[in-house]
Write a protein that holds these residues in place. Sequence first.
Motif, PDB file in Angstrom:
ATOM      1  N   ASN A   2     116.939  50.127 -25.626  1.00 19.92           N
ATOM      2  CA  ASN A   2     117.090  48.678 -25.911  1.00 19.92           C
ATOM      3  C   ASN A   2     116.414  48.257 -27.328  1.00 19.92           C
ATOM      4  O   ASN A   2     116.947  47.518 -27.965  1.00 19.92           O
ATOM      5  N   SER A   3     115.355  48.721 -27.374  1.00 26.36           N
ATOM      6  CA  SER A   3     114.522  48.251 -28.639  1.00 26.36           C
ATOM      7  C   SER A   3     115.356  48.881 -30.023  1.00 26.36           C
ATOM      8  O   SER A   3     115.372  47.993 -30.890  1.00 26.36           O
ATOM      9  N   ASP A   4     116.000  49.906 -29.977  1.00 26.92           N
ATOM     10  CA  ASP A   4     116.968  50.121 -31.090  1.00 26.92           C
ATOM     11  C   ASP A   4     117.960  49.140 -31.309  1.00 26.92           C
ATOM     12  O   ASP A   4     118.459  48.750 -32.436  1.00 26.92           O
ATOM     13  N   LYS A   5     118.548  48.432 -30.141  1.00 29.76           N
ATOM     14  CA  LYS A   5     119.538  47.465 -30.082  1.00 29.76           C
ATOM     15  C   LYS A   5     119.123  46.373 -30.698  1.00 29.76           C
ATOM     16  O   LYS A   5     119.705  45.670 -31.649  1.00 29.76           O
ATOM     17  N   ILE A   6     117.832  45.871 -30.329  1.00 26.23           N
ATOM     18  CA  ILE A   6     117.273  44.651 -30.953  1.00 26.23           C
ATOM     19  C   ILE A   6     117.006  44.863 -32.246  1.00 26.23           C
ATOM     20  O   ILE A   6     117.218  43.849 -33.053  1.00 26.23           O
ATOM     21  N   LYS A   7     116.497  45.974 -32.656  1.00 28.53           N
ATOM     22  CA  LYS A   7     116.046  46.455 -34.071  1.00 28.53           C
ATOM     23  C   LYS A   7     117.238  46.045 -35.034  1.00 28.53           C
ATOM     24  O   LYS A   7     117.387  45.187 -36.110  1.00 28.53           O
ATOM     25  N   ALA A   8     118.418  46.739 -34.576  1.00 27.27           N
ATOM     26  CA  ALA A   8     119.519  46.569 -35.170  1.00 27.27           C
ATOM     27  C   ALA A   8     120.095  45.323 -35.350  1.00 27.27           C
ATOM     28  O   ALA A   8     120.903  44.917 -36.269  1.00 27.27           O
ATOM     29  N   ILE A  23     106.700  42.988 -30.116  1.00 31.10           N
ATOM     30  CA  ILE A  23     105.837  42.217 -30.878  1.00 31.10           C
ATOM     31  C   ILE A  23     104.512  42.691 -31.049  1.00 31.10           C
ATOM     32  O   ILE A  23     103.907  43.243 -29.853  1.00 31.10           O
ATOM     33  N   GLY A  24     103.916  43.164 -32.115  1.00 35.53           N
ATOM     34  CA  GLY A  24     102.419  43.309 -32.121  1.00 35.53           C
ATOM     35  C   GLY A  24     101.548  42.300 -32.608  1.00 35.53           C
ATOM     36  O   GLY A  24     102.022  41.396 -33.478  1.00 35.53           O
ATOM     37  N   SER A  25     100.465  42.055 -31.966  1.00 37.80           N
ATOM     38  CA  SER A  25      99.290  41.028 -32.339  1.00 37.80           C
ATOM     39  C   SER A  25      98.255  41.676 -32.579  1.00 37.80           C
ATOM     40  O   SER A  25      97.241  41.130 -31.984  1.00 37.80           O
ATOM     41  N   TYR A  26      97.776  42.392 -33.330  1.00 39.35           N
ATOM     42  CA  TYR A  26      96.659  43.230 -33.521  1.00 39.35           C
ATOM     43  C   TYR A  26      95.392  42.447 -34.170  1.00 39.35           C
ATOM     44  O   TYR A  26      94.573  42.832 -34.045  1.00 39.35           O
ATOM     45  N   LYS A  27      95.752  41.327 -34.905  1.00 35.52           N
ATOM     46  CA  LYS A  27      94.578  40.445 -35.349  1.00 35.52           C
ATOM     47  C   LYS A  27      93.625  40.055 -34.111  1.00 35.52           C
ATOM     48  O   LYS A  27      92.698  39.664 -34.292  1.00 35.52           O
ATOM     49  N   THR A  28      94.591  39.739 -32.703  1.00 33.46           N
ATOM     50  CA  THR A  28      93.918  39.371 -31.867  1.00 33.46           C
ATOM     51  C   THR A  28      93.817  40.896 -30.939  1.00 33.46           C
ATOM     52  O   THR A  28      94.581  41.382 -30.230  1.00 33.46           O
ATOM     53  N   THR A  29      92.525  41.573 -31.145  1.00 35.31           N
ATOM     54  CA  THR A  29      92.488  42.951 -31.234  1.00 35.31           C
ATOM     55  C   THR A  29      92.711  43.437 -29.648  1.00 35.31           C
ATOM     56  O   THR A  29      93.012  44.299 -29.589  1.00 35.31           O
ATOM     57  N   TRP A  30      92.123  42.561 -28.741  1.00 38.42           N
ATOM     58  CA  TRP A  30      92.242  43.124 -27.168  1.00 38.42           C
ATOM     59  C   TRP A  30      93.802  43.340 -27.011  1.00 38.42           C
ATOM     60  O   TRP A  30      94.106  44.150 -25.976  1.00 38.42           O
ATOM     61  N   THR A  31      94.756  42.716 -27.676  1.00 37.02           N
ATOM     62  CA  THR A  31      96.151  42.703 -27.185  1.00 37.02           C
ATOM     63  C   THR A  31      96.682  44.209 -27.660  1.00 37.02           C
ATOM     64  O   THR A  31      97.839  44.501 -27.130  1.00 37.02           O
ATOM     65  N   SER A  32      96.058  45.079 -28.127  1.00 32.72           N
ATOM     66  CA  SER A  32      96.541  46.382 -28.557  1.00 32.72           C
ATOM     67  C   SER A  32      96.463  47.332 -27.318  1.00 32.72           C
ATOM     68  O   SER A  32      96.769  48.260 -27.598  1.00 32.72           O
ATOM     69  N   GLN A  33      95.921  46.806 -26.303  1.00 35.56           N
ATOM     70  CA  GLN A  33      95.378  47.845 -25.068  1.00 35.56           C
ATOM     71  C   GLN A  33      96.555  48.031 -24.033  1.00 35.56           C
ATOM     72  O   GLN A  33      96.678  48.642 -23.305  1.00 35.56           O
ATOM     73  N   VAL A  79     106.250  53.690 -30.871  1.00 34.36           N
ATOM     74  CA  VAL A  79     107.008  52.441 -31.358  1.00 34.36           C
ATOM     75  C   VAL A  79     106.357  51.973 -32.750  1.00 34.36           C
ATOM     76  O   VAL A  79     107.293  51.415 -33.419  1.00 34.36           O
ATOM     77  N   PHE A  80     105.090  52.585 -33.046  1.00 36.19           N
ATOM     78  CA  PHE A  80     104.831  52.499 -34.428  1.00 36.19           C
ATOM     79  C   PHE A  80     105.887  53.173 -35.286  1.00 36.19           C
ATOM     80  O   PHE A  80     106.385  52.762 -36.216  1.00 36.19           O
ATOM     81  N   LYS A  81     106.029  54.535 -35.073  1.00 34.57           N
ATOM     82  CA  LYS A  81     106.882  55.247 -35.883  1.00 34.57           C
ATOM     83  C   LYS A  81     108.303  54.867 -36.005  1.00 34.57           C
ATOM     84  O   LYS A  81     108.802  54.971 -37.072  1.00 34.57           O
ATOM     85  N   LYS A  82     108.748  54.174 -34.957  1.00 41.47           N
ATOM     86  CA  LYS A  82     110.063  53.828 -34.801  1.00 41.47           C
ATOM     87  C   LYS A  82     110.182  52.477 -35.571  1.00 41.47           C
ATOM     88  O   LYS A  82     111.317  51.813 -35.471  1.00 41.47           O
ATOM     89  N   ASN A  83     109.255  51.850 -36.171  1.00 42.80           N
ATOM     90  CA  ASN A  83     109.159  50.820 -36.863  1.00 42.80           C
ATOM     91  C   ASN A  83     109.973  49.451 -36.100  1.00 42.80           C
ATOM     92  O   ASN A  83     110.273  48.505 -36.380  1.00 42.80           O
ATOM     93  N   TYR A  84     109.174  49.432 -34.870  1.00 42.38           N
ATOM     94  CA  TYR A  84     109.714  48.238 -33.794  1.00 42.38           C
ATOM     95  C   TYR A  84     108.975  46.990 -34.305  1.00 42.38           C
ATOM     96  O   TYR A  84     109.344  46.105 -33.489  1.00 42.38           O
ATOM     97  N   TYR A  85     107.696  47.079 -34.485  1.00 44.34           N
ATOM     98  CA  TYR A  85     106.821  45.952 -34.554  1.00 44.34           C
ATOM     99  C   TYR A  85     107.018  44.975 -35.689  1.00 44.34           C
ATOM    100  O   TYR A  85     107.936  45.331 -36.846  1.00 44.34           O
ATOM    101  N   ASN A  86     106.654  43.805 -35.704  1.00 43.66           N
ATOM    102  CA  ASN A  86     106.826  42.911 -36.701  1.00 43.66           C
ATOM    103  C   ASN A  86     106.112  43.332 -37.794  1.00 43.66           C
ATOM    104  O   ASN A  86     105.119  43.892 -37.796  1.00 43.66           O
ATOM    105  N   LYS A  87     106.432  43.073 -39.079  1.00 46.76           N
ATOM    106  CA  LYS A  87     106.007  43.617 -40.512  1.00 46.76           C
ATOM    107  C   LYS A  87     104.517  43.256 -40.505  1.00 46.76           C
ATOM    108  O   LYS A  87     103.786  44.063 -41.005  1.00 46.76           O
ATOM    109  N   ASP A  88     104.185  41.954 -40.209  1.00 49.40           N
ATOM    110  CA  ASP A  88     102.771  41.649 -40.284  1.00 49.40           C
ATOM    111  C   ASP A  88     102.167  41.701 -39.103  1.00 49.40           C
ATOM    112  O   ASP A  88     100.867  40.822 -38.647  1.00 49.40           O
ATOM    113  N   PHE A  89     102.169  42.751 -38.173  1.00 49.90           N
ATOM    114  CA  PHE A  89     101.519  42.976 -36.735  1.00 49.90           C
ATOM    115  C   PHE A  89     100.073  42.993 -36.914  1.00 49.90           C
ATOM    116  O   PHE A  89      99.377  42.497 -36.048  1.00 49.90           O
TER     117      PHE A  89
END
Length: 457
Positions: free
Chosen positions: A199-205, A212-222, A266-276
């Motif tokens: 599914n993620s591949d199709k969405i990316k395509a 969505i990554g939101s690592y600026k809000t650090t707890w969301t990484s877990q 998911v990081f290696k497959k570049n699924y995240y938003n560019k500024d995650f």
Amino acid sequence: MNRARFLTVCSYAALISTVFTGCSTSSQPAAGTAPAPAASSTPAAPAAPAPAPSKPAEPVTLTLLIGSTGTPYPATQAVAAEAEKKLNIKIKFDIKPDGTEGDNLVKTRLATGEMADILYYNSGSLLKALNPEENFVDLTNEPFMANPLDSYKETVTSNGKVFGVPGGSSNVGGILYNKKVYAELGLTVPKTWAEFIANSDKIKASGKTAIIGSYKTTWTSQLFVLGNHYNVQAQVPNFVQDYTANKAKYATTPAAMRGFEMMSEVFKKNYYNKDFLATTYDTALKMLAEGTGVQYPMLTSAIDALAQNYPDKVKDIGVFPTPSDNASINGFTVWMPNSYYINKKSKNIDAAKKFIDFLLSPEGQKAYMSKSKANGPYVVKGIKVPDDAYEGVKDMQPYFDNGKTAPALEFVSPVKGPNLESILIEVGTGQKSPADGAADYDKDVRKQAQQLNLPGW
């Protein structure tokens, strides 16, 4: 005495008698026609001033330390507004940051004696790390403790004493997704990790952000790791007991290590938003609501925040469990609500108990729910999920009905290290391998377990 002198004496006597009779006349008229009052040249004395109305009692002011993310803050404000009217108790809010920064602030406030009268904070293992018997009021025998469910009370109990009351409903950790985009792309809810990746591949395509990554809000990484616990428990039924006893590790338990591997993949497959790395939780919710980002590993407490900020979009948001590698293992990891704790060193403990009692009452719960709808089943007796629940909450119900849920690890084991979010950011940005991240976290929890004097550590 001659006649003239006698008449003079009688005249004076009659005059004196008349004067005294007039002065002693009652203000209450006799029955029948009242005689006309005697005229007087002396002005009447002014009436005594009416007593001044009593001044309302000054309200008791309590301080309450709480985070501002999501709806617990506005919901608690709603309860506070009612409590001020009903109890003459005023709440002064003190806002704390999220994540590790917030945890450290709480510990510092407790250590320095500067903690608020009431603290809104995590249940489970993070509570245990605060030494509740030393820092919080024992609520075990309070009449209002008959209201919370036993399954909840277990998460705020230490050495047989109960210290907290719940704020809001339970919720689950999983993958929030935009149903509208899923339908547009012809996607179905994945039952396995392989289907999730497809599914993620199709969405990316399609040009959208797959995850969505939101690592600026650090707890969301877990959330990949923590939300994977249902899968761990289903595959390794004794993991909680062995982990707590220092007999099982993330790095040596493949089912537990899987969450770290998900982060890396998911990081290696570049699924995240560019500024995650610079994206905040609030920005992530905006992306999900607008459909520019389609999947977000998150707690369902986010649905209520979405409803507050994007009321016309919340119907498009659903949730599914963090997928395992086996379609037959598919269920939700459940989070109990955060809790309110009374500072043991507060000078207003009785007022704080009155506020907590009101919070748990039907009136208090109604005020809370006016600003925070259910993100899952409630843990207060008699409080049911309403018929107008969010679509995402309805998605959860079949899993609860069929027993496809397990409590998050932090609610069944006191072992949780303080640095998981920073370790996972390293894994989720390719700075550290999943194996190294898991091993580092196993080291991180050791100090916590030793501080709690747990057997085997």
